[in-house]
Design a protein around this motif. Structure first.
Motif, PDB file in Angstrom:
ATOM      1  N   ALA A  34       0.987  -1.094  -0.320  1.00 14.19           N
ATOM      2  CA  ALA A  34       0.045   0.021   0.397  1.00 14.19           C
ATOM      3  C   ALA A  34       1.175   1.067  -0.369  1.00 14.19           C
ATOM      4  N   LEU A  35       1.720   0.689   1.043  1.00 10.65           N
ATOM      5  CA  LEU A  35       2.442   2.438   0.674  1.00 10.65           C
ATOM      6  C   LEU A  35       3.001   2.623   0.009  1.00 10.65           C
ATOM      7  N   ALA A  36       3.839   1.637  -0.952  1.00  8.03           N
ATOM      8  CA  ALA A  36       4.918   1.842  -2.867  1.00  8.03           C
ATOM      9  C   ALA A  36       3.300   2.221  -3.568  1.00  8.03           C
ATOM     10  N   LEU A  37       2.266   1.598  -3.637  1.00 10.40           N
ATOM     11  CA  LEU A  37       1.326   2.321  -4.610  1.00 10.40           C
ATOM     12  C   LEU A  37       1.204   3.814  -4.328  1.00 10.40           C
ATOM     13  N   CYS A  38       1.203   4.380  -3.320  1.00 12.50           N
ATOM     14  CA  CYS A  38       0.201   5.384  -2.607  1.00 12.50           C
ATOM     15  C   CYS A  38       1.823   6.081  -3.040  1.00 12.50           C
ATOM     16  N   ALA A  39       3.251   5.641  -3.009  1.00 10.15           N
ATOM     17  CA  ALA A  39       4.874   6.233  -3.036  1.00 10.15           C
ATOM     18  C   ALA A  39       3.993   6.575  -4.691  1.00 10.15           C
ATOM     19  N   ALA A  40       4.135   5.878  -4.907  1.00 10.89           N
ATOM     20  CA  ALA A  40       3.808   5.691  -7.217  1.00 10.89           C
ATOM     21  C   ALA A  40       3.244   6.677  -7.384  1.00 10.89           C
ATOM     22  N   LEU A  41       2.085   6.702  -6.954  1.00  8.79           N
ATOM     23  CA  LEU A  41       0.875   8.212  -7.202  1.00  8.79           C
ATOM     24  C   LEU A  41       1.219   9.372  -7.280  1.00  8.79           C
ATOM     25  N   SER A  42       2.405   9.092  -6.052  1.00  7.47           N
ATOM     26  CA  SER A  42       2.165  10.962  -5.044  1.00  7.47           C
ATOM     27  C   SER A  42       3.820  10.865  -6.877  1.00  7.47           C
ATOM     28  N   ALA A  43       4.556   9.811  -6.949  1.00  2.00           N
ATOM     29  CA  ALA A  43       5.295  10.664  -7.295  1.00  2.00           C
ATOM     30  C   ALA A  43       4.873  11.252  -9.205  1.00  2.00           C
ATOM     31  N   ALA A  44       4.004  10.024  -9.252  1.00  3.08           N
ATOM     32  CA  ALA A  44       3.255  10.498 -10.980  1.00  3.08           C
ATOM     33  C   ALA A  44       2.778  11.276 -11.281  1.00  3.08           C
ATOM     34  N   GLN A  45       1.625  12.170  -9.698  1.00  4.98           N
ATOM     35  CA  GLN A  45       0.940  12.845  -9.789  1.00  4.98           C
ATOM     36  C   GLN A  45       2.418  14.496  -9.963  1.00  4.98           C
ATOM     37  N   LEU A  46       3.121  14.610  -8.726  1.00  4.59           N
ATOM     38  CA  LEU A  46       4.128  15.296  -9.403  1.00  4.59           C
ATOM     39  C   LEU A  46       4.897  15.973 -10.491  1.00  4.59           C
ATOM     40  N   LEU A  47       5.139  14.147 -11.526  1.00  7.71           N
ATOM     41  CA  LEU A  47       5.766  14.564 -12.594  1.00  7.71           C
ATOM     42  C   LEU A  47       4.955  15.074 -13.339  1.00  7.71           C
ATOM     43  N   LEU A  48       3.977  14.511 -13.565  1.00  6.90           N
ATOM     44  CA  LEU A  48       1.968  14.988 -14.306  1.00  6.90           C
ATOM     45  C   LEU A  48       2.154  16.773 -14.342  1.00  6.90           C
ATOM     46  N   ARG A  49       2.198  16.744 -12.957  1.00  9.81           N
ATOM     47  CA  ARG A  49       2.055  18.074 -12.159  1.00  9.81           C
ATOM     48  C   ARG A  49       3.315  19.102 -13.419  1.00  9.81           C
ATOM     49  N   ARG A  50       4.244  18.409 -13.136  1.00 11.91           N
ATOM     50  CA  ARG A  50       5.719  19.270 -13.306  1.00 11.91           C
ATOM     51  C   ARG A  50       5.162  20.279 -14.923  1.00 11.91           C
ATOM     52  N   CYS A  51       4.946  18.504 -15.857  1.00 16.35           N
ATOM     53  CA  CYS A  51       4.661  18.282 -17.414  1.00 16.35           C
ATOM     54  C   CYS A  51       3.367  19.219 -17.947  1.00 16.35           C
ATOM     55  N   VAL A  52       2.739  19.538 -16.841  1.00 13.14           N
ATOM     56  CA  VAL A  52       1.995  20.127 -17.818  1.00 13.14           C
ATOM     57  C   VAL A  52       2.349  21.912 -17.428  1.00 13.14           C
ATOM     58  N   ARG A  53       2.611  22.118 -16.501  1.00 14.73           N
ATOM     59  CA  ARG A  53       2.942  23.656 -16.459  1.00 14.73           C
ATOM     60  C   ARG A  53       4.252  23.760 -17.292  1.00 14.73           C
ATOM     61  N   ARG A  54       5.059  22.924 -17.449  1.00 10.05           N
ATOM     62  CA  ARG A  54       6.001  23.179 -17.873  1.00 10.05           C
ATOM     63  C   ARG A  54       5.865  23.316 -19.638  1.00 10.05           C
ATOM     64  N   PHE A  55       5.518  21.857 -19.502  1.00 11.31           N
ATOM     65  CA  PHE A  55       4.688  21.898 -21.279  1.00 11.31           C
ATOM     66  C   PHE A  55       3.493  22.419 -22.112  1.00 11.31           C
ATOM     67  N   GLY A  56       1.999  22.969 -20.893  1.00 17.08           N
ATOM     68  CA  GLY A  56       1.095  23.054 -21.522  1.00 17.08           C
ATOM     69  C   GLY A  56       0.823  22.044 -21.173  1.00 17.08           C
ATOM     70  N   GLY A  57       0.630  20.604 -21.353  1.00 16.05           N
ATOM     71  CA  GLY A  57      -0.821  19.616 -21.358  1.00 16.05           C
ATOM     72  C   GLY A  57       0.279  18.820 -21.553  1.00 16.05           C
ATOM     73  N   VAL A  58      -0.011  17.563 -22.267  1.00 17.46           N
ATOM     74  CA  VAL A  58       1.138  15.849 -22.096  1.00 17.46           C
ATOM     75  C   VAL A  58       0.335  15.403 -22.840  1.00 17.46           C
ATOM     76  N   THR A  59       2.096  15.022 -23.611  1.00 20.96           N
ATOM     77  CA  THR A  59       2.242  14.056 -24.715  1.00 20.96           C
ATOM     78  C   THR A  59       2.201  12.552 -24.384  1.00 20.96           C
ATOM     79  N   GLU A  68       6.624   4.514 -16.138  1.00 22.78           N
ATOM     80  CA  GLU A  68       7.936   4.281 -15.518  1.00 22.78           C
ATOM     81  C   GLU A  68       8.712   4.768 -15.271  1.00 22.78           C
ATOM     82  N   VAL A  69       8.596   6.232 -14.473  1.00 20.80           N
ATOM     83  CA  VAL A  69       8.049   6.953 -12.928  1.00 20.80           C
ATOM     84  C   VAL A  69       7.698   5.626 -11.578  1.00 20.80           C
ATOM     85  N   ALA A  70       6.440   5.517 -11.953  1.00 19.11           N
ATOM     86  CA  ALA A  70       5.567   4.883 -10.681  1.00 19.11           C
ATOM     87  C   ALA A  70       6.165   3.945 -10.804  1.00 19.11           C
TER      88      ALA A  70
END
Length: 81
Positions: A34-59, A68-70
């Motif tokens: 459960a801890l591993a899954l929560c950490a993976a989801l958090s890391a992916a969410q942080l990367l997603l927010r960074r990419c949306v802010r940096r690129f203006g969207g996702v590809t 891969e990060v998750a």
């Protein structure tokens, strides 16, 4: 981004299924899973927010990076546990 309510439901179901799958290995293993899954989801969410802010969207490359990060985060948490 997906709507918040369905995303929360899928997250909760995934967490419950992963924890239940690890229960035969013992309660500590289920807690680590459960801890591993929560950490993976958090890391992916942080990367997603960074990419949306940096690129203006996702590809497709962003989605690949999220997967891969998750996966890497999950494996690291389980290996350290």
């Amino acid at each position: 981004m997906p709507p918040p309510r369905p995303a929360a439901v899928v997250t909760a179901l995934t967490l419950a299924a992963a924890t239940a799958a690890a229960l035969p290995l013992g309660l500590p293993a289920a807690a680590r899973t459960a801890l591993a899954l929560c950490a993976a989801l958090s890391a992916a969410q942080l990367l997603l927010r960074r990419c949306v802010r940096r690129f203006g969207g996702v590809t497709g490359d962003v989605f690949g990076a999220l997967a891969e990060v998750a996966a890497t985060t999950t494996l690291v948490v389980l290996a350290l546990g």
